[in-house]
Each structure stands twice: as structure tokens, then as C-alpha cells.
Enzyme design. Structure first.
Site, PDB file in Angstrom:
ATOM      1  N   GLU A  80     -13.635  -9.334  13.465  1.00 11.04           N
ATOM      2  CA  GLU A  80     -14.105  -9.714  12.131  1.00 11.04           C
ATOM      3  C   GLU A  80     -14.778 -11.081  12.220  1.00 11.04           C
ATOM      4  O   GLU A  80     -14.240 -12.003  12.833  1.00 11.04           O
ATOM      5  CB  GLU A  80     -12.856  -9.749  11.237  1.00 11.04           C
ATOM      6  CG  GLU A  80     -12.959 -10.558   9.994  1.00 11.04           C
ATOM      7  CD  GLU A  80     -11.575 -10.696   9.302  1.00 11.04           C
ATOM      8  OE1 GLU A  80     -10.655  -9.895   9.580  1.00 11.04           O
ATOM      9  OE2 GLU A  80     -11.440 -11.625   8.493  1.00 11.04           O
ATOM     10  N   GLU A 109      10.775  -4.912  -5.882  1.00 10.64           N
ATOM     11  CA  GLU A 109       9.908  -5.855  -5.166  1.00 10.64           C
ATOM     12  C   GLU A 109      10.547  -7.238  -5.210  1.00 10.64           C
ATOM     13  O   GLU A 109      10.933  -7.704  -6.272  1.00 10.64           O
ATOM     14  CB  GLU A 109       8.517  -5.881  -5.841  1.00 10.64           C
ATOM     15  CG  GLU A 109       7.608  -7.007  -5.388  1.00 10.64           C
ATOM     16  CD  GLU A 109       7.345  -7.024  -3.878  1.00 10.64           C
ATOM     17  OE1 GLU A 109       6.939  -6.001  -3.321  1.00 10.64           O
ATOM     18  OE2 GLU A 109       7.581  -8.102  -3.260  1.00 10.64           O
ATOM     19  N   ASN A 121      -4.726 -10.502   1.264  1.00  9.94           N
ATOM     20  CA  ASN A 121      -5.569 -10.115   2.394  1.00  9.94           C
ATOM     21  C   ASN A 121      -7.054 -10.286   2.099  1.00  9.94           C
ATOM     22  O   ASN A 121      -7.447 -10.580   0.975  1.00  9.94           O
ATOM     23  CB  ASN A 121      -5.215  -8.714   2.920  1.00  9.94           C
ATOM     24  CG  ASN A 121      -5.533  -7.601   1.945  1.00  9.94           C
ATOM     25  OD1 ASN A 121      -6.470  -7.695   1.162  1.00  9.94           O
ATOM     26  ND2 ASN A 121      -4.749  -6.543   2.004  1.00  9.94           N
ATOM     27  N   GLY A 122      -7.857 -10.114   3.160  1.00  7.56           N
ATOM     28  CA  GLY A 122      -9.303 -10.293   3.046  1.00  7.56           C
ATOM     29  C   GLY A 122     -10.005  -9.075   2.474  1.00  7.56           C
ATOM     30  O   GLY A 122     -11.235  -9.075   2.335  1.00  7.56           O
ATOM     31  N   ASN A 147      -8.864  -3.141  10.817  1.00  8.55           N
ATOM     32  CA  ASN A 147      -7.930  -3.665   9.821  1.00  8.55           C
ATOM     33  C   ASN A 147      -7.179  -2.475   9.204  1.00  8.55           C
ATOM     34  O   ASN A 147      -7.782  -1.455   8.894  1.00  8.55           O
ATOM     35  CB  ASN A 147      -8.699  -4.430   8.747  1.00  8.55           C
ATOM     36  CG  ASN A 147      -9.718  -5.370   9.359  1.00  8.55           C
ATOM     37  OD1 ASN A 147     -10.623  -4.936  10.061  1.00  8.55           O
ATOM     38  ND2 ASN A 147      -9.572  -6.635   9.117  1.00  8.55           N
ATOM     39  N   TYR A 199       0.829  -1.218   0.000  1.00 10.48           N
ATOM     40  CA  TYR A 199       0.000   0.000   0.000  1.00 10.48           C
ATOM     41  C   TYR A 199       0.861   1.265   0.000  1.00 10.48           C
ATOM     42  O   TYR A 199       0.681   2.159  -0.823  1.00 10.48           O
ATOM     43  CB  TYR A 199      -0.970  -0.018   1.193  1.00 10.48           C
ATOM     44  CG  TYR A 199      -1.997  -1.107   1.008  1.00 10.48           C
ATOM     45  CD1 TYR A 199      -3.169  -0.856   0.307  1.00 10.48           C
ATOM     46  CD2 TYR A 199      -1.768  -2.402   1.469  1.00 10.48           C
ATOM     47  CE1 TYR A 199      -4.093  -1.868   0.081  1.00 10.48           C
ATOM     48  CE2 TYR A 199      -2.683  -3.417   1.251  1.00 10.48           C
ATOM     49  CZ  TYR A 199      -3.844  -3.141   0.556  1.00 10.48           C
ATOM     50  OH  TYR A 199      -4.745  -4.147   0.316  1.00 10.48           O
ATOM     51  N   GLY A 200       1.810   1.329   0.953  1.00 15.00           N
ATOM     52  CA  GLY A 200       2.631   2.532   1.053  1.00 15.00           C
ATOM     53  C   GLY A 200       3.470   2.754  -0.192  1.00 15.00           C
ATOM     54  O   GLY A 200       3.583   3.880  -0.700  1.00 15.00           O
ATOM     55  N   HIS A 209      -1.526  -8.214  10.943  1.00 20.33           N
ATOM     56  CA  HIS A 209      -1.489  -6.751  10.928  1.00 20.33           C
ATOM     57  C   HIS A 209      -0.256  -6.187  11.620  1.00 20.33           C
ATOM     58  O   HIS A 209      -0.370  -5.456  12.608  1.00 20.33           O
ATOM     59  CB  HIS A 209      -2.739  -6.187  11.625  1.00 20.33           C
ATOM     60  CG  HIS A 209      -4.040  -6.618  11.033  1.00 20.33           C
ATOM     61  ND1 HIS A 209      -5.241  -6.536  11.710  1.00 20.33           N
ATOM     62  CD2 HIS A 209      -4.342  -7.114   9.810  1.00 20.33           C
ATOM     63  CE1 HIS A 209      -6.233  -6.968  10.930  1.00 20.33           C
ATOM     64  NE2 HIS A 209      -5.711  -7.340   9.772  1.00 20.33           N
TER      65      HIS A 209
END
Ligand code: FDA
Length: 502
Positions: free
Chosen positions: A356, A35, A114-115, A479, A15-16, A441
Site C-alpha cells: 500500500e 462490545e 482502518n484505512g 488488506n 466485520y464478522g 492485519h
């Protein structure tokens, strides 16, 4: 040995990293993304890019000989994990003493595994964890921006209320409400239009076909389909995958030097490369960025890094638990892998919990309700350099998970009492009702305002930044990827304005 210079380098494509690269590219800054995982775009022998959770192969995990799923057994039998080929798979489990950390590996980082639960934290809690950050600006500008760019959507009522694939959610809701708890629908990045077509039998079943932690073959709007596609679309961003950053240092001209091994899918090094840049963005995730920086400090490669680098790490209070329902409350042979609801008791002053209602898609009836609880655990871990391993290692004592268990137990004892049910003791090993030794997390390690300034600029150096989950002080109450994305948007905007365009 290739040496190439870029104005900026972003390590990691989660994400970042994805946010940073897009905004740098849009600002016209030539940027390299590095990556270590694969670009997941090529089908395997079965015609699919990713494997199912119920039929794992090498694609499932990052260089392991056996899967390491969070549920280790069923009816105390070692029936869940399987031997697999040693391969550059998509999910990693980094095993530290007393605490294992799950992370995604590949272009898109955690978004691949991830979910997809896209939760904006309660404003008062965000203010509590990051009091120096302008809350008004976050909730009016950066959280909406993150939600929009990640294409967050909400489950249609017809799916939630009628689909057999969401029976487990409705059972979980009913039982929580019977105990007096509030439940909330949770937005997601999974494309619910696609899911409706799965239900209608028109497309490949992904969420409805037991795909998630080892990747989704449809419906998941992972970062490679959103931010990263746009970043590459700027024409200013270069992506190199299967490129693992081994070390970072600063050369005599003040440029950052990044030593990289290009690897193949068996893990062998095929080339050694060196890149240099003026601006270096550490976006390898909480554990990835922190580990590299602690190692750089302790091995003398970046000796002026502050002592706060490697501290204030938390597991977002994660603890998993499961309940056994009565025979007349089946949770379904069909279960969507995409969670849609949470039990929200975060306002409870003594035991705040956001849990969750998690799927357990086995394909047969288990009568199990599974939960991933997020609790307000104040304990923090730190990283120490281990010279024999040549790695920085997370230090987390077993007792540090106890506050999470206590909070989760307070919630689920009540739910069990109201429904005359009990915990399951057969799923997590050692007859445990609470899995307290892993996290999905990881947060912190290079916390905003401690290891960095208020925008992620690392203290002690210029043009060296952290812009990922490592900035978040250990806990977000929900989350975390929406928080990580919104914070990254905020920081990169400031950094481009002040450090790069001037
Ligand atoms: P992230 O970990 O995403 O990305 C870091 C990237 O850097 C990775 O791709 C990694 O391979 C790469 N990297 C690391 N070291 C490197 C090196 N030395 N060289 C090159 N590359 C390197 N969150 C949420 O909000 N809702 C949810 O439903 C879930 N569910 C969930 C399920 C599972 C199974 C997991 C594992 C995680 C979640 N999460 C979640 C958590 C969420 O995915 C996580 O918080 C974010 O992905 C973190 O984003 P970052 O940008 O910090 O790093």
C-alpha cells in the site's frame, strides 16, 4: 447481577460480528451483540467525536497513558507519541513479545480506525489458502455481496490525478513504475463524494484533515453506518457496548453462559452481568476470539475445545517501510489519510508483495514515501495460556518476521535503485528501515477447517461458532476486511439454514 437469555449472542461488532448479527436479525433470531468499546456517537469537548492523529487525547487509545503510533520517531526524535488521558479510546495496541497487534475498539471494531482499503484477494491465492472453500461461489456471490453492503467505491480520477492531497500517491506510483512494478488503484469504503466536498471546502475535512487511525469524523462508512445500522433496524438485535466479555462456559443445560463486566470510560467495572444463549458467535477478532477460547480451554471452562484453537496465527506478512525522496520529489504538505493505490507484485514467485502506498499526513513536507507491505510470510504464531497473567499470550519469535523483511526489501531495494534513493532509518526506532514488530492485519488462531468445520462451527461443541478474522489462515495477500466480510456472509448463511431454521 442480571441474567438474561437470548437465542444467539454475538461477541464483538467488527466485520464478522456485524455480518452475523444482520443476518441473524433478518432471520428473526433474537440476538444480543456485546462490545467492550464505546458507541462512538457523542462529540467530545471540541465538538468532534474523534480526535486528530496530530492532536491526540484520551479518545485516541484504549486505556493507555501515552499514544503508541506505528511511527515512533521523526529524525530519531521522540516527537510523535504524546501523553494522553487513560480512557476507553478507539485504537488499541496489544503488545505481545516481538509482535504488537493494532485493533479497533468500539461499535464497528476495526472499521472505526482502518484505512478503508477494500481489496478482494486474487482468486488463485484465495484458492491456495482456503482450498476447501468453493471459489466460484465466493467470487460470484459473497465477495460481491460484501462489496455492495460495505458500499465500496473507487476514487474519481480528478482526485487521484489532480488533488494536492494525492501527490504522495502519484509520486509513489511514478517511482514504482520506474522500477518496473505494476500499480493498481485500490477501492475503499470512504465516501469519495464526501471527499470531493472536503476538497471544495464545503464540509469538515476528515480524510483531508489528518483523521484516520484515531477515527474519522466524516466520510468513513464504518460498520455502524452500514451493516450494524441495518442489523439494529431488524428490530431483533440488541446492542450492549462498554460490555466486556470476561469468560465463556457451558452450563448444565448445554446453554452457553457469558460473564460480562459493564465498564465505564475510565475502565472501572460498574456492573457484573451474566447472559445465556443457545448459539454463541465468537466475533471478537483474530486475537480477541482466539484469546478467549484458549483461556476457556485451559481454565477448564470449555475443556473439549480442540488443540487447533490458538494455532496458525499470522500477521498477513505486514511490514512497514519508508523511503527518502530527493528534494525535487516532494510528497506534499497536504496528504489524504485514505490510501488509493498499491504496488502489486503478488505474481512474483520468489517475493510476492502487495504494498500500500501509505500517507504520512504531518502537515509539513517530509519527502517521505511510506508503505505498508503485505508479504507471503509462511511463519505462524500460536497462543499459550499464561496462568500468572490469566491470559492467553501470542508466541511469535523475532526471527519469524524476517521473511516479510526479505520480500519487502527485494521490492524496495529495486525502487530505491531505479530512483537513486535510500531508506529512512529514523522512523521506527533502533535505526530500523523495516518495522516488522507490529501488524494491522491479525489473522487466524481458529482457522477454518482446522479448529472449526468448513463453516466456522467449532469442533468439540454444538452451536459454538467463530465468524471473524480468526478463521482466515494467517494471510490473505491483500488488506483483509473484504475477505473477512465475504467469508462471514458465506458461513452465517449456511449456519442459519442448517442449525437455526430447521
Ligand atoms: P474486529 O477487530 O474488527 O472486531 C472485533 C471487535 O470485538 C472489536 O470491536 C473489539 O473491541 C471486540 N471485542 C474484542 N474482545 C472483546 C471482549 N472480550 N468483549 C467484548 N468485545 C470484544 N483492513 C483492510 O481490509 N483495509 C484497510 O485499509 C485496513 N487498515 C487498517 C488500519 C488499522 C490502523 C487497523 C488497526 C486495521 C486495519 N485493517 C484494514 C484491518 C481490519 O480493520 C481488520 O482486519 C478487521 O477489522 C477485522 O475484523 P474482525 O471482524 O475479525 O474483528
Amino acid at each position: 447481577n442480571e441474567t438474561t437469555h437470548f437465542t444467539s449472542i454475538v461477541i464483538g461488532t467488527g466485520y464478522g460480528g456485524a455480518v452475523s448479527a444482520l443476518r441473524l436479525g433478518e432471520a428473526g433470531v433474537d440476538t444480543l451483540m456485546l462490545e467492550m468499546g464505546q458507541l462512538w456517537d457523542k462529540p467530545g469537548p471540541d465538538g468532534k467525536v474523534f480526535c486528530k492523529m496530530t492532536k491526540p487525547d484520551g479518545r485516541a487509545m484504549w486505556f493507555k497513558n501515552r499514544t503508541e503510533a506505528p511511527l515512533s520517531s521523526f529524525l530519531w526524535i521522540d516527537a510523535i507519541n504524546r501523553p494522553i488521558d487513560y480512557y476507553a479510546g478507539v485504537l488499541d495496541r496489544i503488545n505481545y513479545p516481538n509482535m504488537s497487534v493494532y485493533v479497533g475498539r468500539g461499535v464497528g471494531g476495526g472499521s472505526l480506525v482502518n484505512g478503508g482499503m477494500a481489496v478482494t484477494p486474487p482468486m488463485n491465492y484465495f484458492q491456495e489458502i482456503l482450498p476447501e472453500v468453493n471459489t466460484h461461489e465466493m467470487y460470484n456471490k459473497y465477495f460481491p455481496r460484501a462489496n455492495q453492503k460495505l458500499q465500496v467505491n473507487t476514487i474519481p480520477n480528478t482526485l487521484l490525478e489532480n488533488s494536492p492531497y494525492y501527490r504522495f500517491t502519484r509520486v509513489g506510483r511514478q517511482q514504482a513504475e520506474k522500477a518496473g512494478f505494476k500499480t493498481v488503484t485500490v477501492p475503499n469504503i470512504y465516501d469519495y463524494n464526501y471527499m470531493q466536498q472536503e476538497e471544495a471546502g464545503k464540509v469538515h475535512k476528515s480524510a483531508f484533515g489528518k483523521e484516520v487511525i484515531y477515527g474519522n469524523n466524516g466520510g468513513k462508512r464504518s460498520l455502524d453506518k452500514t451493516y450494524l445500522a441495518d442489523a439494529l433496524g431488524t428490530g431483533k438485535v440488541t446492542l450492549k457496548y462498554l460490555h466486556r466479555v470476561d469468560a465463556i462456559t457451558q452450563n448444565s443445560q448445554g446453554l452457553y453462559q457469558i460473564d460480562v463486566s459493564e465498564i465505564n470510560t475510565s475502565g472501572a467495572t460498574v456492573a457484573k452481568k451474566t447472559f445465556t444463549c443457545k448459539h454463541l458467535f465468537m466475533c471478537a477478532g483474530s486475537v480477541g476470539s482466539t484469546e478467549m477460547l484458549v483461556r476457556a480451554r485451559e481454565t477448564g471452562k470449555l475443556p473439549s475445545l480442540p488443540s487447533e484453537v490458538g494455532t496458525h496465527w499470522g500477521n498477513n506478512g505486514n511490514v512497514m517501510t519508508a523511503r527518502a525522496n530527493h528534494m525535487w520529489h516532494p510528497t506534499g504538505t497536504k496528504q489524504s489519510t485514505i490510501p488509493a493505490m498499491g504496488i502489486n507484485d503478488w505474481d512474483n514467485a520468489s517475493n510476492p508483495v502487495f504494498a500500500e502506498i501509505a500517507p504520512l499526513p504531518t502537515g509539513f513536507e517530509t519527502w517521505i514515501s511510506l508503505y505498508l507491505a503485505i508479504t507471503k510470510n509462511p511463519e505462524r504464531g500460536h497462543f499459550e495460556y499464561d496462568a500468572t497473567k490469566q491470559q492467553a499470550v501470542l508466541r511469535w519469535g523475532a526471527h519469524q518476521s524476517q521473511p516479510s523483511i526479505n520480500s519487502a526489501k527485494a521490492m524496495f531495494d529495486k525502487i530505491n535503485k531505479a530512483n537513486t534513493t535510500i531508506y529512512r532509518y529514523d522512523l521506527f526506532g533502533n535505526n530500523k528501515a523495516f518495522a516488522d514488530d507490529f501488524t494491522y492485519h491479525p489473522l487466524g488462531g481458529c482457522v477454518l477447517g482446522k479448529a472449526t468445520d468448513l463453516y466456522g462451527r467449532i469442533k468439540g461443541y454444538s452451536n459454538l461458532y467463530v465468524n471473524d478474522g480468526a478463521l482466515v489462515p494467517g494471510n490473505t495477500g491483500v488488506n483483509p476486511f473484504i475477505t473477512i466480510t465475504a467469508m462471514a456472509e458465506r458461513n452465517i448463511e449456511k449456519i442459519i439454514q442448517e442449525d437455526m431454521l430447521k
